[in-house]
Scaffold this motif. Structure first.
Motif: not given
Length: 686
Positions: A67-83
C-alpha cells in the motif's frame, strides 16, 4: 529433383507474425489488471447505509499487498477527500487488513471508496465501492475507466514480459545446447548471433519493465516512465529489486557469452578445453539459476501456500523450459543455417529434451495443484482454463517432439571415415561463411592464399574447365590457353582475381553440399518437425506469459468463499440501519423514520422503528406498517406489523429473512385518518 529446405528468414518471419497475432488476441482478451490478490471484505460494505458516520474504512484482502500513502481514498458526494490520508496497517496473523481514518462531522450522503494496491506477486489491483451515511444521495464522483495495468502501458509491459521469457529461454537453452550437445557450434556464426540477440532481448526487456513499472502499477501514463521519483519508489519494492538483480546477473551472463564464443573456440589443447567447459558449465548454471530466481522471488511462487517449496520448483521449471525450448530454437537455427550439424549433436539434444520434459511434468504438476487446488477451479476460473490450454499445447509439443525423435533415430549412422569427412566439410563451410560475413577478414584470407589459389588456377586452365561457374568449357573461350604461351610457362595471374575465383569455387562447393544434404529425406523431415515444434513453442510461451498475469484459481475461489461467508449484509456485525424521510402532506406530516434490522442476516431478526419530527423529537403516529420484498427471487411482499412501544417507537421480533439478497423495505406511515405515505429503500441483507 532435389529438395531444398525453406530459408530461415522466411520461417522466422512466419513465427514472428504468429507470435504477434497470438499476443494481440491474448492481451486483448485478458483483463487489464488481472489480480492475484482479491478484496474479500470491507467495513462498511458495498452499498451499506449507516445511521452515523464510521470513524474509519477498513479493507480486507486475500493475501499480502503493498500500500502507498494514497492507496485508499474516500470521496464525499461532491468528490472531495473525506479521509485523513493516513493508511493504517491492521494486519493480524493471516488476516490482511488496511484502513484509513475519516474526518469528523461528515454530512449525510453517498461516499465512494476508491482503492489501489500491488499484490505480493507484483500485479496491480484496484477497485471502488460506495456506502451511505443517513440515506443515499446523488454523487458527482467520476472514477477513471482505465484500470492499473491496462491501456498502452499494460500492453507494452506485457510484450516486454513475453520478450524477457523468450530471451531467457534462448540465452540459457542456447548456451546449454552448445556446451552439452554441440561444442563445435560455438564457432558457428548463426548460433553466436542467436544467443547474443537473446541476451540483448532479455536485457532490453528488463530495462523496459523497470521503466514502465511505475506507470504500470500507478497512473497508467506512459510519460511517468521517466519520473525519477517514481523510479526510486519502484527500486524500493520487491519487484524493483528483482529486476535490478536480473540486470546485474545479465552482466555476468555477458561474460559467459564472451568466453563461450571467444576463448573457448580458440583453445586447441583438449585438457584446457575440458577445464574451460567445466568452468563454463558451473558458472553458467549459477547465473542461469540466479536469473530464473528473479522471477520466482517476485511473482507467483513467492506468495500463497508453501513458498519455500514453490520457489525452488519454479526455478527448476524455468530452467527446464529454457533447456528444451531455447535449445530447440538454436537447433532450428543450426539445421537451417549450418546444415553440417552432426547427427550425434541432435541425438544428445533429444536426450536433454526428454529430461527437460520429465522435469516440466513433475514441476508443472505441483504448480498446478498449488495454483488451482480443485477441479472446479480448473474448469470454472480463467486461470484454470488457460492452464488447460497450456497442458493441451504441451501435449501437442511432446507429440511433435516424439516425431522429431523418430526422425533423429532414422538418421543412419555413418562410418567413421564418412563422419570425419562430414565434420571436416562442416568446418570448412563454417570457415568460409565466417570469411564471407566479415568482408575484411575474407579479403585478408584471399590475399594470404594467393600462391595456393594460383596453383589451382593453373590446374583449371590446364584442364580447360571453369569450375567457378560450374560449366565445362574450353578455357580458350575466355582467353589464350597455357599452350599458347611461347615458353609454355603459366601466365601472370592477378592475385586479387585469383582470390575472388577461389571464394567463388568455395561458395559453389558449399552450395552443392547443402543441396545434397537438403535432398536427404531424413534431414528434411527433421527440419520440418523442429520448425513445427518451434511454432507451437511460440504459442505456448505466449499462453504462459498471460497465465503469469492471471489470478490463480485457488485465490479466486477462496476470495469467492470469503465473500459468500461474510455475506452481502449492509454492515458487518451491526444492524441494518436506514433513514427514511417522509411527508404525508397533512398537519404534522413531515418527519423521518429510522429503521433498524438486527442482526441484518437471514433468519430471525429484530425490527425497531423510530418516528421523529424534523427537529429530532419523537412523533407519535397512529399507524406504521412494513413490507419486505426480494424482487430478484419473486419473494414477497412479506408484511410486518410492528407493535407500539411508546411514542415514536415501534418494534417487531422474529422478523424472518428467508434468503440473502437485495431486499426492498417499504414503510407506510399514517399521520392522521386521511394522511399517509409509503416510502421504500433497497438494502443488501445476508
Amino acid at each position: 529433383m532435389t529438395t531444398t529446405a525453406p530459408r530461415l528468414g522466411t520461417a522466422l518471419a512466419r513465427l514472428l507474425i504468429l507470435a504477434a497475432a497470438l499476443l494481440g488476441m491474448l492481451f486483448a482478451g485478458a483483463a487489464p489488471a488481472s489480480a492475484h490478490a482479491a478484496l474479500t471484505g470491507s467495513d462498511p460494505k458495498d452499498g451499506a447505509v449507516v445511521v452515523t458516520a464510521p470513524k474509519e474504512v477498513n479493507l480486507t484482502f486475500s493475501e499480502q499487498v503493498a500500500m502507498s500513502a494514497d492507496s485508499i481514498r474516500v470521496l464525499d458526494p461532491a468528490g472531495r477527500r473525506a479521509d485523513t490520508g493516513e493508511i493504517r496497517d491492521l494486519c493480524s496473523g493471516s488476516v490482511v487488513r488496511y484502513g484509513v481514518g475519516l474526518r469528523a462531522g461528515l454530512p449525510d450522503g453517498t461516499y465512494t471508496v476508491a482503492w489501489q494496491a500491488v499484490s505480493a506477486d507484483s500485479h496491480p489491483i484496484a477497485g471502488a465501492f460506495t456506502f451511505s451515511i443517513g440515506a443515499p444521495s446523488q454523487t458527482s464522483v467520476a472514477l477513471p475507466d482505465q484500470e492499473p495495468g491496462g491501456g498502452l502501458v499494460g500492453v507494452l509491459y506485457g510484450i516486454a514480459r513475453y520478450l524477457s521469457y523468450a530471451g531467457f529461454a534462448v540465452l540459457v537453452g542456447g548456451g546449454a545446447f552448445v556446451l552439452i550437445c554441440w561444442p563445435r557450434g560455438a564457432s558457428v556464426r548463426p548460433v553466436q548471433r542467436a544467443v547474443v540477440r537473446a541476451w540483448l532481448t532479455l536485457t532490453g526487456a528488463t530495462l523496459v519493465m523497470l521503466l514502465l513499472r511505475n506507470p504500470y502499477t500507478g497512473s497508467g501514463e506512459l510519460s511517468d516512465a521517466f519520473d525519477l521519483a517514481g523510479l526510486k519508489s519502484v527500486l524500493e519494492t520487491k519487484t524493483g529489486a528483482a529486476l535490478t538483480s536480473r540486470l546485474l546477473l545479465l552482466g555476468a551472463a555477458a561474460l559467459f557469452v564472451a568466453v563461450l564464443f571467444g576463448s573457448y573456440t580458440r583453445r586447441t589443447d583438449p585438457k584446457e578445453k575440458k577445464d574451460l567447459v567445466f568452468g563454463l558449465g558451473v558458472g553458467g548454471t549459477v547465473v542461469a539459476t540466479g536469473i530464473a530466481g528473479t522471477w520466482a522471488l517476485a511473482e507467483h511462487a513467492s506468495t500463497g501456500i508453501q513458498p519455500g517449496i514453490a520457489m525452488p520448483v519454479d526455478i527448476l521449471h524455468l530452467l527446464a523450459v529454457a533447456a528444451w525450448l531455447g535449445g530447440l530454437t538454436v537447433l532450428l537455427v543450426a539445421l537451417y543455417r549450418a546444415p553440417s550439424v552432426e547427427r550425434a549433436a541432435v541425438e544428445r539434444f533429444s536426450k536433454v529434451a526428454f529430461a527437460s520434459v520429465a522435469a516440466l511434468a513433475a514441476t508443472g504438476l505441483y504448480q498446478s495443484w498449488r495454483q488451482v487446488g480443485s477441479w472446479s477451479a480448473l474448469t470454472g476460473t480463467r486461470y484454470g482454463q488457460l492452464l488447460l490450454v497450456k497442458i493441451g499445447l504441451m501435449g501437442v509439443l511432446v507429440g511433435i517432439a516424439w516425431i522429431s525423435r523418430r526422425w533423429t533415430q532414422r538418421l543412419a549412422d555413418l562410418p567413421s571415415s564418412e563422419k570425419e569427412t562430414e565434420e571436416a566439410e562442416g568446418e570448412e563451410e563454417e570457415k568460409q561463411e565466417n570469411e564471407e560475413t566479415d568482408g575484411a577478414a575474407g579479403s585478408e584470407a584471399g590475399t594470404a592464399t594467393d600462391s595456393g589459389t594460383e596453383g589451382a588456377f593453373r590446374t583449371d586452365r590446364a584442364s580447360g574447365t571453369d569450375e567457378a561457374s560450374g560449366n565445362d568449357k574450353p578455357f580458350g573461350a575466355d582467353g589464350p590457353s597455357g599452350a599458347d604461351s611461347p615458353s609454355g610457362a603459366s601466365p601472370e595471374v592477378d592475385p586479387e582475381r585469383a582470390a575472388q575465383l577461389a571464394r567463388q569455387r568455395a561458395a559453389v562447393a558449399t552450395a552443392r553440399r547443402k543441396r545434397e544434404r537438403d535432398a536427404d529425406p531424413e534431414r528434411s523431415g527433421l527440419r520440418r518437425s523442429v520448425l513445427t515444434e518451434a511454432a507451437v513453442a511460440v504459442v505456448l510461451l505466449a499462453v504462459t506469459t498471460v497465465l503469469t498475469a492471471t489470478e490463480p484459481g485457488r485465490t479466486e475461489e477462496e476470495a469467492g468463499r470469503s465473500t459468500a461467508a461474510s455475506g452481502p449484509a449492509a454492515v458487518p456485525d451491526r444492524p441494518v440501519d436506514v433513514r427514511l424521510p417522509f411527508d404525508t402532506g397533512g398537519v404534522d406530516g413531515k418527519g423521518v423514520v429510522r429503521l433498524s434490522l438486527d442482526p441484518g442476516r437471514t433468519g430471525a431478526n429484530g425490527l425497531h422503528l423510530y418516528v421523529e419530527r424534523p427537529d429530532g423529537k419523537p412523533l407519535d403516529v397512529p399507524e406504521i406498517k412494513v413490507a419486505l420484498t426480494l424482487e430478484a427471487k419473486n419473494v414477497g411482499p412479506l408484511p410486518v406489523a410492528p407493535d407500539r412501544i411508546q411514542a415514536g417507537h415501534w418494534s417487531a421480533s422474529g422478523v424472518q429473512i428467508p434468503m440473502p439478497g437485495e431486499w426492498r423495505i417499504q414503510v407506510t406511515v399514517r399521520t392522521s385518518d386521511i394522511d399517509q405515505t409509503t416510502i421504500d429503500k433497497n438494502v443488501k441483507i445476508g
